[in-house]
Design an enzyme around this catalytic site. Structure first.
Site, mmCIF file in Angstrom:
data_model
loop_
_atom_site.group_PDB
_atom_site.id
_atom_site.type_symbol
_atom_site.label_atom_id
_atom_site.label_comp_id
_atom_site.label_asym_id
_atom_site.label_seq_id
_atom_site.Cartn_x
_atom_site.Cartn_y
_atom_site.Cartn_z
ATOM 1 N N GLY A 36 0.980 -1.111 -0.008
ATOM 2 C CA GLY A 36 -0.068 -0.011 -0.063
ATOM 3 C C GLY A 36 0.773 1.257 -0.062
ATOM 4 N N GLY A 37 0.211 2.488 0.290
ATOM 5 C CA GLY A 37 0.960 3.585 0.492
ATOM 6 C C GLY A 37 2.012 3.568 1.274
ATOM 7 N N GLY A 66 3.871 0.935 2.400
ATOM 8 C CA GLY A 66 4.769 0.106 2.206
ATOM 9 C C GLY A 66 4.599 -1.360 1.865
ATOM 10 N N VAL A 68 3.684 -5.282 2.930
ATOM 11 C CA VAL A 68 2.860 -5.926 4.193
ATOM 12 C C VAL A 68 3.319 -7.355 4.215
ATOM 13 C CG1 VAL A 68 0.860 -6.423 5.747
ATOM 14 C CG2 VAL A 68 1.227 -4.294 4.329
ATOM 15 N N LYS A 109 3.823 -4.233 8.514
ATOM 16 C CA LYS A 109 3.966 -3.391 7.632
ATOM 17 C C LYS A 109 5.113 -2.673 7.612
ATOM 18 C CE LYS A 109 0.490 -0.277 7.208
ATOM 19 N NZ LYS A 109 -0.338 0.655 7.663
ATOM 20 N N ASP A 137 -8.298 8.933 5.475
ATOM 21 C CA ASP A 137 -7.796 7.938 4.399
ATOM 22 C C ASP A 137 -8.817 6.614 4.392
ATOM 23 O OD1 ASP A 137 -6.634 7.645 2.021
ATOM 24 O OD2 ASP A 137 -4.841 6.543 2.867
#
Length: 434
Positions: free
Chosen positions: A117-118, A120, A122, A136, A233
């Site tokens: 994801g935004g 980094g 997982v 994460k 978000d």
């Protein structure tokens, strides 16, 4: 005088004479014995207390999943007492060592990678005790940095709700910044919702449960937690699903705490969020509040109903946003055409229409007329509550340039190219109105 001297001399001789054999006073002194006993007792108590403090600090550092391996009985009661005396603050979230995380994830092997994801990548991991975790890992290329990492650690430690993902620990060692979460085997909602095959597992009751669970989690953040939080978000990829498909909101790197009870309006001058989920006031002015979270929830609700993403691909195919399409079908009384065909119309029309109606109320352009999350949840679960008429949603903010999605297999539903799951994982800062 001479007699007195003789008497005194006799007394001194008596005082210095040895005690007769068999006299108990010859071998021991009650005062000395008491001092020895007290000394031994103090030493035992001190050592026990020292051991319990060590166990307590070990548990803080390594998390509750390892606590039972080193304490039992009386020491565990003392650990509980220490916990009550020193309540855990945000900085008391267990700090895990890098070696344990590397061992659990196989040195961040590709086989254990769950997604990206935004923040980094997982990774799935298994601790030495058998507990499964999700790690994460802050990427060097991530748009989120140390501030967002620290924000998530500080914030989520204070938040506890069944519809929020649970953070088990963190690590900031060498050049690594890692967040360790509970492992949720069904991963994220977008992996199901936007996959033509997997979304068939999302029947109506499951979707309704997911909608209600997300609403409860957002209500907790806005009104019921000790900290009043704007998530900023909320999107399908930031909703994780447990083994029973219950939703858990994740990723608090962009979340903000507001101090006033009204949910405050904040103007940061910086646009953050994800394309497709941002309220117009956020996209155009950088203004956020609880009502901008409500807008994001409304978009997500409409995505759950339709099985389609309010992103660049939908805009490219339909020349309008998903919420504008939902509005058009609503006013034309063709709402059934909006529902995901994979449901095969096997849903309660009344329940589905209520969700549809609430979704449109959440995405209204004026934030003042959008409902609060408490009203949203009440409208969703009430069978008799009369809902107000929704107003026309805004024209959707458009990116300066929309990257073409990579070539992917055709979907069975529309024949169009399926979007990658990560398309909505990008935080944008450059936009302009259409």
């Amino acid at each position: 005088m001479a007699a007195a001297g003789r008497i005194g001399g006799h007394r001194r001789l008596l005082d210095t004479a040895p005690a007769p054999a068999g006299d108990d006073r010859a071998g021991s002194n009650p005062g000395d014995a008491m001092r020895i006993m007290v000394g031994v007792l103090v030493t035992v108590v001190f050592c026990t207390l020292l051991y319990c403090i060590y166990c307590w600090r070990w548990r803080k550092r390594n998390g509750e999943y390892g606590a039972q391996t080193i304490c039992s009985g009386f020491s565990c009661h003392l650990l509980s007492l220490l916990d009550s005396l020193w309540p855990r603050s945000s900085s008391d979230l267990p700090l895990m060592d890098l070696a344990s995380i590397l061992a659990a994830t196989g040195n961040f092997s590709k086989a254990n990678k769950l997604g990206e994801g935004g923040f980094g990548p997982v990774y799935r991991g298994v601790l030495s005790g058998g507990s499964e975790i999700a790690v994460k890992r802050l990427s060097a290329r991530s748009r989120q940095g140390a501030a967002e990492f620290r924000n998530e650690v500080e914030l989520i430690a204070k938040l506890q709700h069944r519809n929020l993902v649970r953070l088990l620990g963190w690590c900031a060692e060498r050049d690594e910044k890692l967040l360790v979460y509970e492992y949720l085997p069904n991963r994220s909602l977008d992996a199901f919702l936007f996959d033509p095959r997997k979304r068939r597992h999302l029947g109506w009751s499951t979707r309704q449960n997911i909608i209600h669970g997300i609403a409860r989690g957002m209500l907790y953040l806005h009104e019921d937690s000790l900290l009043k939080v704007v998530h900023r978000d909320l999107k399908a990829s930031n909703v994780l699903l447990d083994v029973k498909m219950n939703p858990k909101i994740s990723d608090f790197g962009m979340a903000k705490i507001f101090k006033d009870e009204s949910g405050g309006i904040n103007n940061t001058g910086r646009v953050v969020g994800t394309y497709g989920y941002m309220a117009p006031e956020v996209a155009l002015e950088g203004v956020f509040s609880v009502k901008s979270d409500v807008f994001s929830f409304g978009v997500l609700l409409l995505e759950i109903l339709s099985g389609q993403r309010n992103g660049a691909l939908y805009l490219e195919e339909h020349h309008q946003s998903l919420i504008r399409g939902a509005w058009r079908l609503w006013i034309e009384d063709h709402a059934v055409e909006f529902m995901d065909p994979s449901l095969s119309r096997s849903f309660s029309r009344e329940e589905a229409w209520r969700c549809y109606h609430v979704g449109l109320l959440c995405v209204q352009e004026d934030p003042d007329v959008r409902p609060t999350m408490s009203s949203v949840l009440l409208m969703l679960i009430s069978d008799h509550m009369k809902l107000p008429e929704p107003a026309k949603p805004p024209l959707f903010a458009k990116l300066r340039s929309i990257p073409s999605p990579p070539a992917l297999p055709l979907t069975a539903r529309t024949g169009s190219r399926a979007p990658p799951h990560s398309i909505n994982d990008v935080t944008i800062t450059t936009i302009e109105p259409r």
